[in-house]
Design a protein around this motif. Structure first.
Motif, mmCIF file in Angstrom:
data_model
loop_
_atom_site.group_PDB
_atom_site.id
_atom_site.type_symbol
_atom_site.label_atom_id
_atom_site.label_comp_id
_atom_site.label_asym_id
_atom_site.label_seq_id
_atom_site.Cartn_x
_atom_site.Cartn_y
_atom_site.Cartn_z
ATOM 1 N N ARG A 19 -6.458 -10.036 5.180
ATOM 2 C CA ARG A 19 -5.957 -8.435 5.398
ATOM 3 C C ARG A 19 -5.578 -7.857 3.963
ATOM 4 N NH1 ARG A 19 -1.516 -9.645 9.686
ATOM 5 N NH2 ARG A 19 -2.734 -11.518 9.950
ATOM 6 N N LEU A 20 -5.635 -6.686 4.077
ATOM 7 C CA LEU A 20 -4.833 -6.078 2.578
ATOM 8 C C LEU A 20 -3.898 -5.144 3.151
ATOM 9 C CD1 LEU A 20 -5.729 -5.731 -0.316
ATOM 10 C CD2 LEU A 20 -7.300 -3.938 0.523
ATOM 11 N N ARG A 21 -2.601 -5.569 2.750
ATOM 12 C CA ARG A 21 -1.341 -4.809 3.110
ATOM 13 C C ARG A 21 -1.211 -3.625 2.375
ATOM 14 N NH1 ARG A 21 2.835 -7.266 6.113
ATOM 15 N NH2 ARG A 21 1.634 -9.147 6.022
ATOM 16 N N VAL A 22 -1.168 -2.244 2.782
ATOM 17 C CA VAL A 22 -1.225 -0.980 2.200
ATOM 18 C C VAL A 22 0.198 -0.422 2.642
ATOM 19 C CG1 VAL A 22 -2.066 1.332 1.453
ATOM 20 C CG2 VAL A 22 -3.625 -1.011 1.695
ATOM 21 N N PHE A 23 0.899 0.227 1.637
ATOM 22 C CA PHE A 23 2.154 0.938 2.098
ATOM 23 C C PHE A 23 1.778 2.402 1.434
ATOM 24 C CE2 PHE A 23 3.796 -3.406 2.078
ATOM 25 C CZ PHE A 23 4.619 -3.438 3.345
ATOM 26 N N HIS A 43 6.981 -5.452 -3.596
ATOM 27 C CA HIS A 43 5.981 -6.360 -4.073
ATOM 28 C C HIS A 43 6.632 -7.700 -4.086
ATOM 29 C CE1 HIS A 43 2.567 -4.119 -5.436
ATOM 30 N NE2 HIS A 43 3.295 -3.155 -5.843
ATOM 31 N N TYR A 46 5.912 -8.777 -0.420
ATOM 32 C CA TYR A 46 4.281 -8.872 0.135
ATOM 33 C C TYR A 46 3.641 -8.734 -1.525
ATOM 34 C CZ TYR A 46 6.325 -7.468 4.306
ATOM 35 O OH TYR A 46 6.967 -7.406 5.514
ATOM 36 N N ASP A 48 0.969 -9.383 -2.885
ATOM 37 C CA ASP A 48 -0.332 -8.830 -3.056
ATOM 38 C C ASP A 48 -0.423 -7.475 -2.380
ATOM 39 O OD1 ASP A 48 -1.229 -10.990 -4.367
ATOM 40 O OD2 ASP A 48 -1.960 -11.941 -2.661
ATOM 41 N N CYS A 49 0.607 -6.722 -2.114
ATOM 42 C CA CYS A 49 0.446 -5.553 -1.444
ATOM 43 C C CYS A 49 0.063 -4.329 -2.259
ATOM 44 C CB CYS A 49 1.882 -5.130 -0.698
ATOM 45 S SG CYS A 49 3.162 -4.616 -1.774
#
Length: 131
Positions: A19-23, A43, A46, A48-49
């Motif tokens: 997964r790629l966590r994007v805010f 950061h 998470y 790698d967000c």
């Protein structure tokens, strides 16, 4: 455990889903200092967000680069030869791989490809049978 991880566990799916966590919408958080503080906190929690605003073209570009890199990380490059007598298989190359380069000589065409290792191996076998 919460959210998607919990739902996946309930149906017996492995939790190690890439997964790629994007805010997004960091621009809705106060001024620049508050945004930097929020981004740092995210950061820290998470590592790698991606914290971004879709209203900032440079951040959208960085997100696109991360998505492309994320999906290409397991791809391999290879060179395949396709004899002129088997050019009907050319469509299979373009349908399943990214063609990086193509050159030809009197015997056929050489393709430098990027794709999944298994897919490239199947193509290699098809080309050997056709040649």
């Amino acid at each position: 455990m919460s959210g998607a991880g919990y739902s996946l566990a309930r149906i017996g799916h492995p939790l190690e889903v890439p997964r790629l966590r994007v805010f997004n919408k960091i621009d809705h958080v106060g001024d620049a200092d508050e945004q930097a503080e929020m981004a740092a906190a995210l950061h820290e929690k998470y590592p790698d967000c991606i914290v971004m605003s879709a209203r900032r073209p440079d951040e959208v570009s960085k997100l696109r680069q991360r998505i492309v890199a994320f999906f290409q990380k397991d791809l391999v490059e290879a060179e395949l030869f396709l004899p002129w007598s088997a050019q009907q298989l050319r469509k299979d190359i373009y349908a399943s791989c990214e063609v990086i380069d193509e050159r030809a000589d009197e015997d056929g065409a050489f393709f430098r490809l990027r794709g999944e290792a298994g897919t490239i191996e199947v193509l290699r076998e098809q080309f050997a049978e056709a040649g």
